[in-house]
Design an enzyme around this catalytic site. Structure first.
Site, PDB file in Angstrom:
ATOM      1  N   ASP A 121     -35.128  11.313   5.820  1.00 45.62           N
ATOM      2  CA  ASP A 121     -36.570  11.146   5.605  1.00 45.62           C
ATOM      3  C   ASP A 121     -37.408  12.134   6.415  1.00 45.62           C
ATOM      4  OD1 ASP A 121     -35.878  10.071   8.039  1.00 45.62           O
ATOM      5  OD2 ASP A 121     -37.109   8.262   7.837  1.00 45.62           O
ATOM      6  N   ASP A 136     -37.547  10.806  13.053  1.00 45.52           N
ATOM      7  CA  ASP A 136     -39.007  10.913  13.203  1.00 45.52           C
ATOM      8  C   ASP A 136     -39.517  10.403  14.555  1.00 45.52           C
ATOM      9  OD1 ASP A 136     -38.437   8.338  12.462  1.00 45.52           O
ATOM     10  OD2 ASP A 136     -39.879   8.238  10.823  1.00 45.52           O
ATOM     11  N   ASP A 156     -31.118   8.657   7.204  1.00 45.95           N
ATOM     12  CA  ASP A 156     -32.141   8.301   6.198  1.00 45.95           C
ATOM     13  C   ASP A 156     -32.623   9.475   5.344  1.00 45.95           C
ATOM     14  OD1 ASP A 156     -31.977   5.801   7.345  1.00 45.95           O
ATOM     15  OD2 ASP A 156     -33.770   6.042   8.581  1.00 45.95           O
ATOM     16  N   THR A 197     -30.406  11.928  11.309  1.00 50.59           N
ATOM     17  CA  THR A 197     -30.669  10.563  10.822  1.00 50.59           C
ATOM     18  C   THR A 197     -30.009  10.403   9.463  1.00 50.59           C
ATOM     19  OG1 THR A 197     -32.339   9.057   9.919  1.00 50.59           O
ATOM     20  CG2 THR A 197     -32.968  11.369  10.013  1.00 50.59           C
ATOM     21  N   ARG A 226     -34.341   2.647   6.003  1.00 53.22           N
ATOM     22  CA  ARG A 226     -35.653   2.248   6.549  1.00 53.22           C
ATOM     23  C   ARG A 226     -36.714   2.264   5.448  1.00 53.22           C
ATOM     24  NH1 ARG A 226     -36.860   1.975  12.032  1.00 53.22           N
ATOM     25  NH2 ARG A 226     -35.172   3.352  12.530  1.00 53.22           N
ATOM     26  N   ARG A 257     -33.496   3.915  21.752  1.00 53.97           N
ATOM     27  CA  ARG A 257     -34.904   4.044  21.355  1.00 53.97           C
ATOM     28  C   ARG A 257     -35.704   3.592  22.574  1.00 53.97           C
ATOM     29  NH1 ARG A 257     -32.844   1.840  16.116  1.00 53.97           N
ATOM     30  NH2 ARG A 257     -32.952   3.559  14.646  1.00 53.97           N
ATOM     31  N   GLY A 297     -31.518   6.179  15.936  1.00 59.06           N
ATOM     32  CA  GLY A 297     -30.269   5.720  15.314  1.00 59.06           C
ATOM     33  C   GLY A 297     -29.247   6.848  15.282  1.00 59.06           C
TER      34      GLY A 297
END
Ligand code: F6P
Length: 323
Positions: free
Chosen positions: A131, A103, A129, A127, A173, A72, A11
């Site tokens: 994360d 990731d 996110d 990202t 996510r 992706r 993303g």
């Protein structure tokens, strides 16, 4: 090392362009050649690789998206795909890569560098996110939370005008970092994140209590990965228990991925991009660049991708203290 390649994958995130610019300019200044690899691993497999100069990255520090585009790639998950990618890198004379992504990107990079250790790979965390372990903030997170905050502020205006309860779903996510930051910053009555089990009956009590205290409106921020369901599902449950508010749902969606990166984003992305070039020149491979306590940090890919469940319960207490 003579020539490096840079790509963005997964993303897209605001600040990726600032990072690409930093990699390209720092590499050129250090006497390296640089190539841009388009659409991440997919472009690597298809040989979509073009040489870049300083001018290739002019006037992009302030732009969202990624000039190298992103994808992706399913093909890269196969040994045949990775072999093709390796052959294309060799053909282009590239012996080092900066991979900007999340990731999925680093999972792929980890496999690839073990299969083809003569290609050095360093990552930058891109990202929205947030994360990834090994960095306090990923590239894109700051802009995304500011976008979410801005959108929720606007929703709050109209919610107040009509005495409404809004469930606002944000991205992330499986992680609740965007939800938590945007929820605290907008004074949400509740924030539901996947890192902590959601009790919907407790939520109903919180909202009833807010209404009893004569609040005009209420906002519940829902992380898209919350185990209690998406915002529509949770809103339906609350509707079945409370008929004091008119309930509305707003899904913020991809608006959180775009836009001009914030100042902090540009600064962090620039620092990480230069550090990635230097890391390759120092002979490092298999590490993600991060910034921890304002210092550049290096984290092996397999550790960087294992961040989970670390939103402190203190943040939930903060919401309770302030709502
Ligand atoms: O990882 C970034 C992210 O925006 C997540 O927050 C979200 O779950 C996902 O990507 C959406 O992916 P796509 O753009 O492929 O729908």
């Amino acid at each position: 090392m003579k020539k490096i390649g840079v790509f963005t994958s997964g993303g897209d995130a605001p600040g990726m362009n600032a990072c690409i610019r930093a990699v390209v300019r720092s590499a050129l200044k250090r006497g390296l050649e640089v190539a841009g690899i388009y659409r991440g691993y997919q472009g690597l497999i298809e040989g979509d690789i073009k040489n870049m100069d300083s001018h290739s990255v002019s006037s992009i520090i302030n732009t969202g998206g990624t000039i190298l585009r992103s994808a992706r790639s399913k093909d890269f998950m196969t040994p045949e795909g990775r072999k093709l990618a390796y052959q294309n890198l060799k053909g282009a004379g590239i012996d080092g890569i900066v991979a900007i992504g999340g990731d999925g990107t680093f999972t792929g990079a980890d496999i690839f560098m073990k299969e083809f250790p003569d290609i050095k790979i360093v990552g930058c965390p891109g990202t929205i996110d947030n994360d990834l372990a090994g960095t306090d903030h990923t590239i894109g997170f700051d802009t995304a939370i500011n976008t979410a905050m801005d959108a929720i502020d606007k929703i709050k205006d109209t919610a107040n005008a009509h005495d409404r309860l809004f469930f606002v779903e944000v991205m992330g996510r499986d992680a609740g970092y965007i939800a938590m930051a945007a929820g605290i910053a907008t004074g949400a009555e509740a924030v539901l994140v996947p890192e902590h089990k959601t009790n919907l009956d407790d939520l109903v009590k919180v909202l009833q209590n807010a209404h009893d205290r004569k609040k005009n409106s209420s906002i519940v921020v829902v992380a898209e990965g919350d185990e209690a369901g998406g915002a529509y599902q949770i809103a339906d449950y609350v509707k079945s228990k409370l008929d004091i508010f008119e309930i509305k749902v707003s899904i913020l969606g991809h608006i959180q991925r775009g836009g001009s990166p914030t100042c902090l984003e540009r600064v962090r992305a620039s620092r990480m991009g230069v550090a990635a070039t230097d890391a390759l020149l120092e002979g490092r491979s298999g590490v993600m660049i991060g910034i921890i306590n304002n210092e550049i940090a290096y984290t092996p890919f397999e550790k960087a991708i294992k961040k989970a469940g670390d939103i402190s319960p203190k943040y939930l207490d903060l919401i309770k203290d302030l709502n």
